[in-house]
Each structure stands twice: as C-alpha cells, then as structure tokens.
Design a protein around this motif. Structure first.
Motif, short mmCIF file in Angstrom:
data_model
loop_
_atom_site.label_atom_id
_atom_site.label_comp_id
_atom_site.label_asym_id
_atom_site.label_seq_id
_atom_site.Cartn_x
_atom_site.Cartn_y
_atom_site.Cartn_z
N PHE A 78 0.83 -1.21 0.00
CA PHE A 78 0.00 0.00 0.00
C PHE A 78 0.86 1.26 0.00
N ASN A 79 2.02 1.20 0.64
CA ASN A 79 2.88 2.38 0.74
C ASN A 79 3.82 2.57 -0.45
N ARG A 88 3.18 5.74 -2.42
CA ARG A 88 3.56 6.92 -1.64
C ARG A 88 5.07 7.12 -1.67
N TYR A 108 -1.81 6.21 -3.83
CA TYR A 108 -1.74 5.70 -2.46
C TYR A 108 -3.10 5.85 -1.78
N GLU A 109 -3.69 7.01 -1.88
CA GLU A 109 -4.99 7.25 -1.24
C GLU A 109 -6.08 6.39 -1.88
N ARG A 147 -5.77 2.95 -0.44
CA ARG A 147 -6.28 2.94 0.95
C ARG A 147 -7.80 2.94 0.99
#
Length: 175
Positions: free
Chosen positions: A23-24, A27, A35-36, A39
């Motif tokens: 997920f990171n 970013r 990334y957002e 999420r």
C-alpha cells in the motif's frame, strides 16, 4: 478464546504485513493519489467483506476468514500491477544500518498496536468474541467517515506547505 479463531487471525496478520509494504509503495514514489486510492479501496473492501459475511453468517471467525482472503486477493492484484515497476534491491552492506534504524521502532509499533486495539481486548475479556465482532463491524463502518477526511488531508498539506514557503498568503486563506 475459541481455538478456531487463531488460523484466520494468523493469516490476517501475515497479509496485513505484506499489505503495509504494498500500500505504501505508491507513496514512496510520490504518487499520493494512487496511495490514497488504494487505501480507500482497501477500507471499502474491509467494510463490505466484514459486514456482508457477518450479516449472513453471524460468525466472527467466518468474517475474519473473509477479511483475510479479501485483503490477500487485493495484495495479489497489487503484486501483479507492481510486478514490472518494483525494483527493490537492498544493499547487504547497509543491513546493519537498516537494523539500527528499525530497532527502536519495534517497541513503538508494539505499544501503538496494543493501545490501538485495547478496546477490543477489553470487550473480548468482558463480553466475548461475538461482542468484539459486532464492535469491529460498527467501528469499521464509522471509520469510513474519518478516512474520507484523511484522503483530503494528504493532498491539502503539500499545497499548504508550498503556499507558505512561497509567501502566498491569499492562497493560504483559500485553503
């Protein structure tokens, strides 16, 4: 605690470890919008899976299995998407530096996790696993509202910092 809860929890912990890295990744590449998006997709997936399975089965263990499998599928999709773009080759000579950097963070992460889940531990102790399952579902649904604001903050802060550094105070008032 019923013994059948441990396998899905163990799988969920392992999958969450992989997820945190996957997920990171956007970013780390300064792709905040991706990334957002990941999420938000993850949180929606968790809510839909936990609520629907718990609604149908009324079984906490089934909801945990569903959550672990759902996140694992999302991880597999991200691995397939990133397969061509991830080029991570840690330098073996820097392993000591990596270890020294991360070692002080271990107690912080463990303590943070215990504090973050203290409410669930208390509910489990006093009311049992079914109450924890109900609480988790309700808490997860409520969490979507705060995560919406978080998506806005990640794009707002860089703009505010840029306006501040460039002395654009009219723009700051707009933000």
């Amino acid at each position: 605690i019923p013994q059948e809860i441990f396998p899905p929890v163990a799988l969920l912990v392992g999958v969450k470890i992989l997820s945190s890295a996957l997920f990171n990744y956007p970013r780390s590449q300064r792709k905040v919008k991706k990334y957002e998006l990941i999420r938000v997709i993850n949180q929606l997936l968790e809510i839909i899976v936990v609520v629907s399975i718990f609604w149908i089965t009324r079984d906490v263990v089934a909801a945990l299995w569903g959550l672990a499998i759902g996140i694992m599928l999302l991880d597999l999709i991200l691995l397939i998407i990133y397969n061509r773009s991830i080029h991570i080759h840690p330098n073996r000579e820097n392993f000591r530096k990596y270890f020294e950097y991360s070692l002080p963070m271990i107690p912080k992460e463990v303590a943070g996790s215990l504090i973050n889940h203290a409410d669930k531990f208390l509910i489990l102790y006093f009311l049992g696993p079914a109450a924890v399952g109900i609480y988790t579902v309700v808490y997860t649904i409520g969490k979507i509202f705060s995560s919406t604001a978080g998506a806005l903050n990640s794009t707002l802060y860089p703009n505010v910092m840029k306006a501040w550094e460039e002395n654009e105070f009219d723009e700051l008032e707009h933000f």
